[in-house]
Design an enzyme around this catalytic site. Structure first.
Site, PDB file in Angstrom:
ATOM      1  CE  LYS A 181      -4.172   1.757   0.685  1.00  0.00           C
ATOM      2  NZ  LYS A 181      -4.009   2.524  -0.563  1.00  0.00           N
ATOM      3  CE  LYS A 199       2.275   7.003   8.574  1.00  0.00           C
ATOM      4  NZ  LYS A 199       2.000   8.264   7.950  1.00  0.00           N
ATOM      5  CE  LYS A 207       4.430   7.691  -1.022  1.00  0.00           C
ATOM      6  NZ  LYS A 207       3.573   7.795   0.172  1.00  0.00           N
ATOM      7  CB  THR A 211      -4.607  12.324   8.629  1.00  0.00           C
ATOM      8  OG1 THR A 211      -4.632  11.409   7.535  1.00  0.00           O
ATOM      9  CG2 THR A 211      -3.197  12.391   9.171  1.00  0.00           C
ATOM     10  CG  ASN A 240      -6.601  16.509   5.197  1.00  0.00           C
ATOM     11  OD1 ASN A 240      -6.240  15.756   6.093  1.00  0.00           O
ATOM     12  ND2 ASN A 240      -7.668  16.267   4.469  1.00  0.00           N
ATOM     13  CB  SER A 296      -6.477   4.161   2.849  1.00  0.00           C
ATOM     14  OG  SER A 296      -6.348   5.491   2.488  1.00  0.00           O
TER      15      SER A 296
HETATM   16  P1  NAD Z   1      -2.138  20.551   3.378  1.00  0.00           P
HETATM   17  O1  NAD Z   1      -1.483  21.003   2.132  1.00  0.00           O
HETATM   18  O2  NAD Z   1      -3.600  20.324   3.418  1.00  0.00           O
HETATM   19  O3  NAD Z   1      -1.805  21.610   4.552  1.00  0.00           O
HETATM   20  C1  NAD Z   1      -0.521  22.060   4.868  1.00  0.00           C
HETATM   21  C2  NAD Z   1      -0.664  23.266   5.783  1.00  0.00           C
HETATM   22  O4  NAD Z   1       0.634  23.660   6.225  1.00  0.00           O
HETATM   23  C3  NAD Z   1      -1.267  24.505   5.112  1.00  0.00           C
HETATM   24  O5  NAD Z   1      -2.065  25.180   6.061  1.00  0.00           O
HETATM   25  C4  NAD Z   1      -0.030  25.334   4.773  1.00  0.00           C
HETATM   26  O6  NAD Z   1      -0.312  26.728   4.686  1.00  0.00           O
HETATM   27  C5  NAD Z   1       0.831  25.039   5.967  1.00  0.00           C
HETATM   28  N1  NAD Z   1       2.242  25.278   5.747  1.00  0.00           N
HETATM   29  C6  NAD Z   1       2.991  25.004   4.642  1.00  0.00           C
HETATM   30  N2  NAD Z   1       4.257  25.419   4.836  1.00  0.00           N
HETATM   31  C7  NAD Z   1       4.302  25.937   6.076  1.00  0.00           C
HETATM   32  C8  NAD Z   1       5.331  26.520   6.856  1.00  0.00           C
HETATM   33  N3  NAD Z   1       6.561  26.661   6.368  1.00  0.00           N
HETATM   34  N4  NAD Z   1       5.019  26.930   8.094  1.00  0.00           N
HETATM   35  C9  NAD Z   1       3.769  26.799   8.589  1.00  0.00           C
HETATM   36  N5  NAD Z   1       2.761  26.269   7.902  1.00  0.00           N
HETATM   37  C10 NAD Z   1       3.032  25.856   6.662  1.00  0.00           C
HETATM   38  O7  NAD Z   1      -1.337  19.239   3.806  1.00  0.00           O
HETATM   39  P2  NAD Z   1      -1.814  18.074   4.782  1.00  0.00           P
HETATM   40  O8  NAD Z   1      -2.470  17.024   4.008  1.00  0.00           O
HETATM   41  O9  NAD Z   1      -2.520  18.689   5.954  1.00  0.00           O
HETATM   42  O10 NAD Z   1      -0.415  17.479   5.231  1.00  0.00           O
HETATM   43  C11 NAD Z   1       0.381  18.091   6.236  1.00  0.00           C
HETATM   44  C12 NAD Z   1       1.471  17.116   6.651  1.00  0.00           C
HETATM   45  O11 NAD Z   1       0.864  15.910   7.124  1.00  0.00           O
HETATM   46  C13 NAD Z   1       2.436  16.675   5.564  1.00  0.00           C
HETATM   47  O12 NAD Z   1       3.681  16.420   6.169  1.00  0.00           O
HETATM   48  C14 NAD Z   1       1.830  15.368   5.087  1.00  0.00           C
HETATM   49  O13 NAD Z   1       2.787  14.548   4.478  1.00  0.00           O
HETATM   50  C15 NAD Z   1       1.353  14.802   6.389  1.00  0.00           C
HETATM   51  N6  NAD Z   1       0.330  13.769   6.292  1.00  0.00           N
HETATM   52  C16 NAD Z   1      -0.863  14.027   5.707  1.00  0.00           C
HETATM   53  C17 NAD Z   1      -1.825  13.038   5.677  1.00  0.00           C
HETATM   54  C18 NAD Z   1      -3.186  13.303   5.127  1.00  0.00           C
HETATM   55  O14 NAD Z   1      -4.031  12.413   5.242  1.00  0.00           O
HETATM   56  N7  NAD Z   1      -3.458  14.464   4.578  1.00  0.00           N
HETATM   57  C19 NAD Z   1      -1.562  11.763   6.198  1.00  0.00           C
HETATM   58  C20 NAD Z   1      -0.328  11.524   6.794  1.00  0.00           C
HETATM   59  C21 NAD Z   1       0.589  12.542   6.836  1.00  0.00           C
END
Ligand code: NAD
Length: 426
Positions: free
Chosen positions: A80, A104, A116, A200, A231, A360
């Site tokens: 996955k 994970k 991946k 998440t 998110n 998922s």
């Molecule tokens: P997203 O793009 O929805 O949100 C990212 C947020 O971070 C935005 O509000 C953006 O403005 C902010 N941001 C970006 N750069 C920044 C900085 N330098 N300082 C402060 N804020 C900043 O992304 P997401 O899906 O919420 O993912 C965030 C993190 O979580 C990533 O590392 C991603 O890999 C991880 N993640 C996401 C999921 C998921 O289900 N979405 C699952 C596991 C891990």
């Protein structure tokens, strides 16, 4: 609005993503005392595929892209992992991320191995039609690699429900029937799951509450700061607030927002949604910097924006009692020791943000049984998975007298290696 669902993605440590992950993997493998043979089995990916993808561009010219898919392990079940579209994608990165997915999935005890995929391209410079042709080419090239019982892709950087729908279509055409569980992260109408978007952030909240419980911290008396309001961060902030925690600071790329008596998270979400996805200009709080947010004296710090925000440069200034890693790789390997020596409890990314891959998995299960679960059932089951995983990791950390991060790797490596021994093969 930054609401796209992205399944577990990178450990992006500027120092070197592969080495950073491997240093933690090595430490856990040593503590477990696994044999050299087992070490190699767990380290070397099961399958690595590179394909050339000729695509007719809108101007009629043919451009060839390089695509990758790495199945790190299928010991626990079908592999996955997401597919990312990014100019910097390369085999090394995909290999590291695939291994990271193995750990994970094992930590949260879902029956998947790790994989991946990626295509080196810049989706921002491509039309929707060009991306569609590229994704369809990739699907055809990977027909003997992916599959609902073999390897199940999902969205990652640069891909989302739209791309997943194209993969379902192309794969289904080749098989002569609709096969929607070849990917997860699909649009709801095509077999996507309820609860997936917020999964998440919800899992981060369950992990935070479980950790607070261990530290005998009352959520109604606790404060939190959340970095990132996309998110993961916005749902985590909303749910922490719902559970009684006073969220005193939030932030996004525009900066940090602080209010000692608590931010009105619902107002912040509404403001962001009507403000092109950013908190810029949000008035319910005093403006601070992202760096200041990280060093606030709060009970819970949730880095949920990006990798490498807590490094050996700023780790000494962190005052939070616990860090719950919503983002992937927010703490660089070099900061681990400083954070640990300060007695700060860190709930590591492979545990804290595994709520997304868990739902998922539920999407895939629902597709297989041809039935849609209610949101309530999904949330209850996902919360249980996260709580059980937290307890397992916590108990392991006590038994081995190690931080939760190392304990999470121990749980994962132990699970995969003992399953391999039962299956046999060497
Ligand atoms: P997203 O793009 O929805 O949100 C990212 C947020 O971070 C935005 O509000 C953006 O403005 C902010 N941001 C970006 N750069 C920044 C900085 N330098 N300082 C402060 N804020 C900043 O992304 P997401 O899906 O919420 O993912 C965030 C993190 O979580 C990533 O590392 C991603 O890999 C991880 N993640 C996401 C999921 C998921 O289900 N979405 C699952 C596991 C891990």
């Amino acid at each position: 609005m930054a609401m796209a669902y992205i399944e577990p993605a990178p450990i992006k440590d500027k120092e070197n993503p592969l080495e950073s992950m491997m240093s933690r993997f090595d430490a856990a493998a040593r503590l477990l005392g696994i044999s050299d043979e087992m070490y190699d089995i767990l380290k070397v990916p099961a399958r690595q595929v590179i394909v050339g993808l000729p695509v007719t561009m809108d101007n009629g010219a043919i451009k060839v892209f390089e695509g990758y898919r790495v199945i790190h392990s299928n010991i626990l079940g079908p592999a996955k992992g997401g597919i990312r579209l990014d100019p910097a994608v390369n085999l090394d990165e995909v290999r590291a991320l695939a291994a990271w997915m193995t750990w994970k999935c094992a930590v949260v005890d879902i029956p998947y191995g790790g994989a991946k995929g990626g295509i080196a391209c810049n989706p921002r410079d491509m039309s929707a039609g060009e991306i569609e042709r590229l994704i369809r080419q990739y699907t055809v090239a990977m027909l003997d690699v992916i599959g609902p019982d073999r390897d199940i892709p999902a969205p990652d950087m640069g891909t989302g429900p739209r791309e997943m729908a194209w993969i379902v279509d192309e794969y289904s055409k080749a098989k002569g029937m609709t096969v929607n569980n070849v990917v997860t992260g699909k649009p709801l109408v095509l077999g996507g799951s309820l609860g997936r978007t917020e999964a998440t952030g919800r899992g981060v909240t369950v992990a935070a509450l479980s950790a607070m419980d261990k530290l005998r911290m009352n959520p109604y008396r606790a404060t939190a700061a959340v970095q990132g309001f996309g998110n993961v961060g916005s749902f985590a902030a909303e749910l922490l607030h719902e559970r009684g925690v006073t969220v005193v600071a939030i932030s996004d790329i525009s900066g940090g927002y602080y209010n000692a008596s608590g931010i009105d998270i619902t107002a912040a979400v509404t403001y962001r949604n009507g403000n092109k996805g950013t908190l810029e200009g949000f008035s319910g709080a005093e403006k601070i910097s992202n760096e200041e947010l990280l060093s606030l004296a709060v009970d819970v710090l949730v880095p949920a924006a990006k990798e490498d925000v807590i490094t050996d440069d700023n780790a000494a200034s962190i005052q939070a009692r616990m860090i719950v890693e919503g983002a992937n790789g927010p703490t660089s390997a070099s900061a681990d020791e400083i954070i640990n020596s300060k007695g700060i409890l860190v709930v590591p990314d492979i545990l804290a943000n595994a709520g997304g891959v868990t739902v998922s998995y539920f999407e895939w299960v629902q597709n297989r049984i041809g039935y849609k679960w209610t949101l309530d059932r999904i949330n209850r089951r996902a919360d249980r998975v996260m709580k059980d995983a937290f307890d397992r990791v916590f108990e392991t950390s006590q038994r081995y007298q190690v931080p939760l991060r190392l304990a999470a790797y121990i749980v994962a490596i132990d699970k995969v290696s003992s399953t391999y021994k039962f299956r046999g093969g060497y």
